[in-house]
Design an enzyme around this catalytic site. Structure first.
Site, PDB file in Angstrom:
ATOM      1  N   LYS A 128      52.005  44.238  20.468  1.00  0.00           N
ATOM      2  CA  LYS A 128      52.665  43.798  21.699  1.00  0.00           C
ATOM      3  C   LYS A 128      51.603  43.661  22.783  1.00  0.00           C
ATOM      4  CE  LYS A 128      55.430  47.315  21.426  1.00  0.00           C
ATOM      5  NZ  LYS A 128      56.710  46.658  21.585  1.00  0.00           N
ATOM      6  N   ARG A 129      51.986  43.112  23.901  1.00  0.00           N
ATOM      7  CA  ARG A 129      51.062  42.969  25.028  1.00  0.00           C
ATOM      8  C   ARG A 129      50.462  44.329  25.388  1.00  0.00           C
ATOM      9  NH1 ARG A 129      52.472  43.025  30.540  1.00  0.00           N
ATOM     10  NH2 ARG A 129      54.667  43.079  29.919  1.00  0.00           N
ATOM     11  N   LYS A 187      53.339  50.432  27.834  1.00  0.00           N
ATOM     12  CA  LYS A 187      53.651  50.256  26.411  1.00  0.00           C
ATOM     13  C   LYS A 187      52.960  51.325  25.557  1.00  0.00           C
ATOM     14  CE  LYS A 187      54.630  45.318  26.880  1.00  0.00           C
ATOM     15  NZ  LYS A 187      56.021  45.279  26.420  1.00  0.00           N
ATOM     16  N   THR A 246      61.593  42.674  21.981  1.00  0.00           N
ATOM     17  CA  THR A 246      62.135  41.916  20.850  1.00  0.00           C
ATOM     18  C   THR A 246      61.330  42.180  19.583  1.00  0.00           C
ATOM     19  OG1 THR A 246      60.830  39.994  21.562  1.00  0.00           O
ATOM     20  CG2 THR A 246      63.149  40.060  22.223  1.00  0.00           C
ATOM     21  N   HIS A 306      63.419  40.510  33.888  1.00  0.00           N
ATOM     22  CA  HIS A 306      62.838  41.051  32.649  1.00  0.00           C
ATOM     23  C   HIS A 306      62.080  42.353  32.853  1.00  0.00           C
ATOM     24  CE1 HIS A 306      63.636  37.919  29.623  1.00  0.00           C
ATOM     25  NE2 HIS A 306      63.543  37.055  30.622  1.00  0.00           N
ATOM     26  N   LYS A 327      62.497  42.350  15.506  1.00  0.00           N
ATOM     27  CA  LYS A 327      61.862  41.625  14.402  1.00  0.00           C
ATOM     28  C   LYS A 327      61.412  42.580  13.306  1.00  0.00           C
ATOM     29  CE  LYS A 327      60.273  38.422  17.890  1.00  0.00           C
ATOM     30  NZ  LYS A 327      59.242  38.259  18.918  1.00  0.00           N
TER      31      LYS A 327
END
Length: 826
Positions: free
Chosen positions: A556-557, A562, A664, A365, A668
């Protein structure tokens, strides 16, 4: 928190009368209450148990069918299963939404009220766990024989609160009132042994390794039903809870040593207390290792027990069994499966290795080194001495294979070895997983390509047939039908409900993108969702936001790659533009964040503090005048996501190119009609190709360009020196005008960006990002065109269903066939 009732599905034949009868029975006989004394939690648990009852016959029939047919099964091992709340999901899957609403209405209750007080299951943190939950949903709905294996974390990861803008971690007591969905199975308790040493003994003329002087604890399984939608299949998620073999030492207690009397009990139970205990200390590292092994050995022993119901030998084990390791956390499965065959079955090495390497599969991942996991050899030797011995034996045979197949011995052997040399030797868990697996897959086209080219090119050269791609997917039943019932009903009214079983049918929605009446209704539903989120924001933060502003969502995390910090730099840019010219015309925006930072990740927690500080200043600034709002919703989880995602206008997917495996959240948000601003990274690429580049906002350097930048001595200060706005923003990080009493507070972020190498290329992508955000604002003023593009995004999201992903796993990796379940109603 406000909740939504999921949109209905075709009836199941279960009546409101039946649901009401079961509810009243559980209220009286399971909760021992009557209507007058029942609390809201009594009502929630009674309804949940009534719904669970309706799945039990299907669950028993499903497990019986798998046993009778000796079906090939897949076992999905994951440290996380982020299943969220289950009541609304299970009501939807059973097709009893209308019947449940009617039953509750007759008793003066509202379904939304009961759904709203259910706790999110604390079984995961981010995308890894949510993906696993979506996959279980699709496996059941597509009627594949499957089991999930995880850990029953008593306190989850943590409950996030903010104190003066700083993240604070509190225990997540999600099981405080019990979990009505779980069924304890003490009869399947398994022993778990750790520590000790290995002795070599002679047995029947041959040398044998024996693990001795170990400590033992136990794994107790709890089952949660996974209900397929519109089918009879009910699979099982089995979660393991740790306990001591002897929980209480009465003899020690009677001697007056009350602490020591429960010492073993406390030690054993710590293993399943918390998801991802901090590994910043030696004790934390050891606990994490034991936790991962606990999952693996419990799963392997349970799989063997089930297999031996129908078999007297292991000759057909690989033909009847396949196992998927979700990331490197369960990589010890390779060594544990070998240990079981060698030590408990007394199987020859060659046979054990053939079965193991045909049975196991590994999903990678991430390309990030820290997520690939390496365990110090001394730690493994202390905790799992037999497994370390087996790993060394696997490595010896594997390196011999390399020597026979390669001329470039030393360098290649050093890179591919399961053992990393150094002052303290480390076991490379990703290498172990690759060597021991039949198939290795990435989770997006770019990510899978980078695994082969950048992460493990030597392995790809040695065994190219092993590496494949399966792009991630999401359960549209949870992430559209359940969380956005208004949009789901609009879609079904336009194109029918075939999309519920086959998301590719959404393509028929394209023709409605040009329909003014449809666009108007689409926009009305979006605004209703934004109104609901506006109320939630006010309830949780006290902030009043404008539902007609652009809802710019970044959920998100929290991790530097990110790039929540890049988003913050853009916010600061807009803020300073308004301070310089308060009359500047600007599209009103509400920036909505949701993220948790790992407890020991100081830099990430400082970014959270920065974003909250920006909100405290900007939200009350007279020159801004409410045109910009910054909101950081605490304790981001599945239920919060179900409120945020349907209300989003813009989806922030701005990770450094080449770092996000897939994502993901991007899927969504697009499925719910948000437009994406993102880098050419992960599944953003496939989304862009599906929806059309004209319907997505792509910015920034691509992965290969960033590699070239880094290889040619990337100098972040050069980008700052040539961009006046960027320079102003960065200097404000250095000087912190937002909190004059703490001028040095954010200087660490400044130094990381300018002097620390800017590892994730914030400055290189800043100007491209800010300019692309200008294009976003311009389009948002064109209501009809924005809605048209949003509808096209929804219509073209068919390829991103987890149903498609699971079919690919079943065909490319697992060789798995559906097993339809027939119910005997006689």
């Amino acid at each position: 928190m406000q909740t939504k009732t999921p949109s209905g599905t075709k009836g199941s034949g279960i009546t409101a009368r039946e649901i009401k009868r079961r509810y009243e029975s559980h209220l009286r006989y399971s909760r021992c209450k009557d209507v007058r004394s029942a609390t809201d939690y009594d009502k929630l648990i009674s309804l949940s148990m009534a719904v669970r009852d309706l799945a039990v016959d299907r669950m028993i029939a499903t497990q019986g069918a798998y046993l009778d047919r000796d079906a090939r099964r897949v076992y999905y091992l994951s440290m996380e299963f982020l299943i969220g709340r289950l009541l609304s999901n299970n009501i939807l899957s059973l097709g009893i939404v209308e019947a449940t609403q009617q039953a509750l209405q007759e008793m003066g209750l509202r379904l939304e009220q009961l759904i709203g007080i259910e706790a999110d299951a604390g079984l995961g943190n981010g995308g890894l766990g949510r993906l696993a939950a979506c996959y279980l949903d699709s496996l059941a709905t597509l009627e594949y024989p499957a089991y999930g294996y995880g850990i029953r974390y008593e306190h989850g990861m943590f409950r996030q609160e903010f104190d003066n803008g700083w993240q604070m971690e509190r225990p997540d007591d999600w099981m405080k009132y019990g979990n009505p969905w779980e069924m304890v199975r003490p009869e399947y308790t398994v022993p778990v042994i750790v520590y000790g040493r290995v002795e070599e003994v002679q047995e029947r003329g041959r040398k044998r390794s024996v693990w001795v002087d170990w400590q033992m604890l136990e794994g107790v399984p709890y089952d949660i039903p996974v209900i397929g939608q519109g089918v009879n299949t009910v699979n099982i998620l089995r979660l393991w809870s740790s306990r001591a073999t002897e929980g209480f030492r009465l003899d020690v207690f009677n001697q007056g040593d009350y602490v020591k009397a429960v010492e073993e009990k406390n030690w054993a139970e710590n293993i399943s207390k918390v998801l991802y205990p901090s590994d910043s200390t030696h004790a934390g590292k050891e606990l994490r290792l034991i936790q991962e092994y606990f999952l693996v050995t419990c799963a392997v022993r349970d799989i063997m027990r089930r297999y031996l119901k129908n078999h007297t030998s292991f000759d057909n084990f690989a033909a009847d069994t396949t196992m998927q390791m979700n990331d490197t956390h369960p990589a010890l499965t390779v060594a544990e499966l070998m240990r079981y065959f060698l030590d408990e079955v007394n199987m020859p090495w060659e046979q054990a290795w053939e079965i193991t390497s045909k049975t196991l599969n590994y999903t990678n991942h991430t390309l990030m080194p820290e997520a690939l996991e390496k365990w110090p050899v001394p730690l493994l030797e202390r905790v799992l001495p037999r497994h370390l011995q087996i790993i060394y034996a696997i490595n010896e045979r594997f390196l011999q294979q390399i020597r026979l197949s390669s001329d470039n011995h030393f360098d290649r052997i050093q890179r591919m070895s399961l053992i990393e040399e150094g002052d303290v030797k480390q076991v490379r868990m990703a290498n172990l997983a690759i060597v021991g697996s039949h198939r290795v897959n990435g989770v997006s086209a770019l990510h899978s390509d980078l695994i082969k080219k950048r992460l493990v090119p030597d392995f790809d050269e040695l065994c190219p047939e092993k590496f494949i791609n399966v792009t991630n997917g999401i359960s549209h039943r949870r992430w559209l039908m359940q969380c956005n019932p208004g949009l789901a009903q609009l879609i079904s009214g336009a194109i029918g409900d075939g999309w519920i079983r086959d998301l590719d049918e959404l393509r028929a929605l394209e023709e409605f993108a040009g329909d003014a009446a449809f666009r108007k209704e689409f926009a009305r539903i979006k605004r209703n969702n934004k109104m609901c989120l506006t109320a939630l924001i006010r309830e949780q933060t006290g902030q009043i936001v404008d539902p007609d502003s652009l809802f710019d969502v970044h959920v998100k995390r929290l991790h530097e790659y990110k790039r929540q910090l890049l988003n913050a730099l853009h916010i600061m840019t807009l803020f300073y533009r308004l301070k310089a010219n308060p009359k500047l015309e600007i599209v009103p925006r509400t920036f909505i964040f949701g993220a948790k930072a790992a407890p020991s990740y100081h830099h990430a927690k400082l970014i959270i503090k920065l974003i909250n500080t920006l909100g405290q200043v900007i939200n009350h600034d007279a020159d801004v005048g409410g045109r910009l709002k910054v909101v950081f919703l605490p304790d981001y989880n599945v239920s919060l996501a179900e409120s945020i995602i349907p209300a989003a206008d813009l989806s922030e997917q701005i990770s450094t190119a080449g770092w996000e495996a897939s994502g993901t959240g991007n899927m969504k948000l697009s499925l719910n009609g948000a437009l994406t601003i993102g880098t050419w990274d992960g599944a953003n690429i496939e989304i862009a190709e599906a929806v059309g580049l004209e319907n997505i906002f792509i910015f920034g350097h691509r992965a290969e360009e960033l590699i070239n930048l880094r290889d040619n001595d990337y100098l972040p200060r050069t980008w700052m020196d040539h961009d006046e706005e960027l320079r102003h923003v960065l200097h404000s990080l250095l000087q912190n005008p937002f909190i004059p009493s703490q001028p040095e507070l954010f200087s660490e972020l400044y130094r990381a960006l300018t002097e620390g190498g800017d590892c994730f290329f914030h400055l290189a992508d800043y100007r491209s990002y800010v300019d692309k955000q200008g294009e976003v604002s311009a389009l948002f003023t064109q209501n009809a065109e924005w809605s048209r593009k949003a509808i096209l995004n929804v219509a073209r999201m068919g390829p991103f269903s987890s149903d498609r992903s699971i079919r690919e796993y079943a065909e490319k990796i697992w060789n798995l066939q559906p097993v339809p379940i027939q119910m005997n109603h006689g």
